[in-house]
Design an enzyme around this catalytic site. Structure first.
Site, PDB file in Angstrom:
ATOM      1  N   TYR A  38      -2.302   0.001   9.863  1.00  0.00           N
ATOM      2  CA  TYR A  38      -2.718  -0.764   8.597  1.00  0.00           C
ATOM      3  C   TYR A  38      -1.270  -0.822   7.882  1.00  0.00           C
ATOM      4  O   TYR A  38      -0.817  -1.445   7.232  1.00  0.00           O
ATOM      5  CB  TYR A  38      -3.684   0.049   7.930  1.00  0.00           C
ATOM      6  CG  TYR A  38      -3.780  -0.427   6.421  1.00  0.00           C
ATOM      7  CD1 TYR A  38      -4.162  -1.777   6.049  1.00  0.00           C
ATOM      8  CD2 TYR A  38      -3.613   0.410   5.319  1.00  0.00           C
ATOM      9  CE1 TYR A  38      -4.289  -1.949   4.550  1.00  0.00           C
ATOM     10  CE2 TYR A  38      -3.403   0.185   3.870  1.00  0.00           C
ATOM     11  CZ  TYR A  38      -4.026  -0.911   3.665  1.00  0.00           C
ATOM     12  OH  TYR A  38      -4.145  -1.172   2.423  1.00  0.00           O
ATOM     13  N   SER A  55       1.018  -1.159  -0.001  1.00  0.00           N
ATOM     14  CA  SER A  55       0.061  -0.115   0.042  1.00  0.00           C
ATOM     15  C   SER A  55       0.714   1.071  -0.080  1.00  0.00           C
ATOM     16  O   SER A  55       1.956   1.049   0.611  1.00  0.00           O
ATOM     17  CB  SER A  55      -0.926   0.049   1.321  1.00  0.00           C
ATOM     18  OG  SER A  55      -1.691   1.335   1.344  1.00  0.00           O
TER      19      SER A  55
END
Length: 331
Positions: free
Chosen positions: A154, A129
């Site tokens: 995350y 990501s």
């Protein structure tokens, strides 16, 4: 090609499988279909894939963070390559529900590495990501930048996935490519993402939440461009040649940004949505959210020079495409 794809009911997973099936590949899709967002949308995606793929698409309703269950469900099924897209997504959700990320993003990633190792797959591509860049201020973000100061759990799990992958590339020479996605949007997108939230609220006449008082920039990447990048990495495994690859590894492990290579002001997207929806947005200006980055901007030189990746869809085209799909989906 026979491909195992996790996150099959998700936005990117569904879009990838649709493209793989369209070119004649055989796909095994894995997804537990959890209730992080509307299950009806996930089931609709799976239904379309079953219709498109026929006997070339096998769907396994399986939690990939359960290793024993995953191994058992894959017994008797053959695949040459893996695309591991399944994960617990969301920067803000990771602040409220941290333990969901421990099982899905860490244990789940390790499980797929183990499956790839024991099955001797030719290639494994996995989702990282752009969140790993955290509070980096040097723009655009390059895969050669240091990314060891994550600002959300995350992001920390995605960085950990990259580190685990480097280890498996070293120990077992498993060809791996990690993809750092930048703000993916488009038809069949996620309801927890900005594009969907803003569209829904503008149509309902509700205020849209704009963080950092509107001073936000994102490298919005259209889903078709994302899938083109995933396909290119899937078709071209990282070579085990001892040379330095994108991201710095000398093992068969690469890291690529997949973005649009444009950092767009958030309010520009709002203006396009207003135009397409025929309604003025009521904007609620809010402070920065914990874990959020002010700006994202992808340097795509590595994947462009290695694999010829070039995004082709601007927000002027992509946002109207999303709005048209949104209207059709909701009748």
């Amino acid at each position: 090609m026979k491909v195992l794809v996790t996150g099959a009911a998700g936005f990117i997973g569904y879009s990838l499988i649709a493209r793989l099936l369209a070119r004649g590949d055989t796909v095994i899709g894995v997804d537990m279909v959890n209730a992080y967002y509307d299950v009806r949308l996930k089931e609709a995606r799976i239904g379309r894939l079953k219709e498109a793929g026929g006997n070339r698409f096998t769907f396994l309703r399986q939690d990939f963070s359960d290793y024993a269950g995953l191994v058992e469900s894959l017994k008797g099924l053959e695949f040459d390559r893996i695309v591991h897209l399944g994960a617990q997504a969301g920067v803000r959700y990771s602040i409220e529900n941290p333990h969901a990320y421990l099982s899905s993003n860490l244990a789940g990633h390790l499980n797929l590495l183990e499956i790839g190792r024991h099955r001797g797959v030719e290639n494994m591509v996995y989702a990282s990501s752009s969140s790993v860049y955290g509070g980096n201020t040097k723009l655009p973000f390059s895969v050669d930048d240091r990314v060891d100061q994550p600002i959300s759990l995350y992001a920390a799990t995605k960085k950990a996935d990259e580190l685990m992958s480097e280890t498996y590339a070293h120990l077992y020479r498993l060809p791996l490519t990690g993809l750092r996605f930048f703000t993916v949007y488009g038809p069949w997108g996620r309801p927890d993402m900005m594009m969907w939230i803003f569209t829904k609220k503008i149509l309902a006449g509700e205020p849209i939440p704009v963080f950092n008082h509107g001073d936000m920039y994102r490298d919005f990447t259209y889903i078709d461009d994302i899938i083109s990048g995933v396909m290119a990495t899937l078709d071209t495994p990282a070579p085990d040649d001892g040379l330095v690859k994108a991201g710095g590894s000398t093992k068969p492990h690469r890291l690529y940004n997949i973005g649009n290579h444009k950092s767009e002001h958030l309010m520009k997207v709002v203006e396009i949505l207003e135009s397409e929806l025929g309604k003025k947005a009521e904007v609620e200006l809010l402070p920065m959210q914990p874990g959020d980055a002010r700006q994202s901007f992808a340097d795509i030189e590595a994947i462009s020079s290695d694999l010829g990746y070039q995004p082709t869809t601007s927000i002027d085209v992509g946002v109207p495409n999303f709005v048209r799909w949104y209207r059709e989906y909701h009748g």
